[in-house]
Scaffold this active site. Sequence first.
Site, mmCIF file in Angstrom:
data_model
loop_
_atom_site.group_PDB
_atom_site.id
_atom_site.type_symbol
_atom_site.label_atom_id
_atom_site.label_comp_id
_atom_site.label_asym_id
_atom_site.label_seq_id
_atom_site.Cartn_x
_atom_site.Cartn_y
_atom_site.Cartn_z
ATOM 1 N N TRP A 7 46.399 40.388 41.787
ATOM 2 C CA TRP A 7 45.706 41.689 41.920
ATOM 3 C C TRP A 7 44.726 41.939 40.768
ATOM 4 C CZ3 TRP A 7 49.657 45.997 43.726
ATOM 5 C CH2 TRP A 7 50.178 45.635 44.985
ATOM 6 N N LYS A 8 44.799 41.146 39.719
ATOM 7 C CA LYS A 8 43.953 41.343 38.534
ATOM 8 C C LYS A 8 44.113 42.783 38.014
ATOM 9 C CE LYS A 8 40.843 37.986 40.546
ATOM 10 N NZ LYS A 8 39.679 37.179 40.330
ATOM 11 N N GLU A 163 41.936 26.170 40.629
ATOM 12 C CA GLU A 163 40.961 27.228 40.869
ATOM 13 C C GLU A 163 39.613 26.854 40.244
ATOM 14 O OE1 GLU A 163 43.038 31.153 41.816
ATOM 15 O OE2 GLU A 163 42.656 31.122 39.678
ATOM 16 N N GLY A 169 36.078 34.721 42.819
ATOM 17 C CA GLY A 169 35.416 36.019 42.951
ATOM 18 C C GLY A 169 33.945 35.918 43.306
ATOM 19 N N SER A 208 38.193 32.420 46.213
ATOM 20 C CA SER A 208 37.621 33.003 47.429
ATOM 21 C C SER A 208 38.330 32.542 48.699
ATOM 22 C CB SER A 208 36.114 32.730 47.497
ATOM 23 O OG SER A 208 35.469 33.298 46.374
ATOM 24 N N GLY A 229 42.834 36.200 45.092
ATOM 25 C CA GLY A 229 42.406 37.383 44.354
ATOM 26 C C GLY A 229 42.011 38.498 45.311
ATOM 27 N N GLY A 230 40.712 38.623 45.546
ATOM 28 C CA GLY A 230 40.173 39.729 46.333
ATOM 29 C C GLY A 230 40.904 39.988 47.644
HETATM 30 C C1 PEP Z 1 41.935 34.465 41.449
HETATM 31 O O1 PEP Z 1 41.670 35.422 40.763
HETATM 32 O O2 PEP Z 1 42.878 33.733 41.142
HETATM 33 C C2 PEP Z 1 41.125 34.231 42.645
HETATM 34 C C3 PEP Z 1 41.286 33.122 43.310
HETATM 35 O O3 PEP Z 1 40.222 35.215 42.991
HETATM 36 P P1 PEP Z 1 39.373 35.308 44.340
HETATM 37 O O4 PEP Z 1 40.312 34.975 45.486
HETATM 38 O O5 PEP Z 1 38.902 36.726 44.403
HETATM 39 O O6 PEP Z 1 38.275 34.321 44.245
#
Ligand code: PEP
Length: 246
Positions: A7-8, A163, A169, A208, A229-230
């Site tokens: 969730w950051k 990642e 993001g 993403s 993340g998002g």
């Molecule tokens: C993350 O923060 O670990 C991530 C993968 O973010 P997002 O899915 O938004 O790219």
Amino acid sequence: MVIAGNWKMNNTREESKKLIKELIPLAKDVNCKVVICVPYTSLETAIELTKGTNIEVGAQNCHFKDSGAYTGEISAKMLKELGVKYVILGHSERRQYFNETDLTVNRRVHAALREGLIPIICVGESLKEREDGIMNEVISIQVSSAYTGIRAEQAKDTVIAYEPVWAIGTGKTATDEQAEEVCALIRRVMKDHYGDVANDIPIQYGGSMNAANAAGLLAKPNIDGGLIGGASLKAKDFAVILNAAG
Ligand code: PEP
């Protein structure tokens, strides 16, 4: 499969309550492990609300000392006491904005394992490193450094998240093949260190990942889950990913 939401720095405690209440019924019949890594301020609420459900709770970092003069920091011991199960370590945002290094990631991994937390250890190359052709070296060094001094019986209680920094993001996802190539490399590095134990260590893809692209990525042989993340901030989108993993 382990699907973890990161969730950051999002969601107040009230907002967290709402999202978790929405997620519980959507997640209850899925066949993967479900983890939500919430801000420190929502940990206690998340742990209370998810008791008796299949959702487990993680934090997004921990310090490597149990206690001491480290203003603003939270130790693995403190997280353990709350009932936290997982902790994200070495996220690229921490490496980029908070001076996280391979050395400090390794120290945090030791601290998490000492307390029985499952670290989700993040590694990934930048776009420049990929374009310069040093991606494999960067990934191998990040993985080997994170596991320095970690024995096989400890390593089996860890998760690795691949990642690529350029995909986090940004809306740019690695192709299924690009993600699989690096996850397979991570598996080889782990096999060099730990032999067959490496087969039992989940390797997630993150960057993403969303409701539309999750199924293709999760179908790859060396991708055992996702760090999201998002898309983890919307219960319905996260649920689609959970179902794609199941
Ligand atoms: C993350 O923060 O670990 C991530 C993968 O973010 P997002 O899915 O938004 O790219």
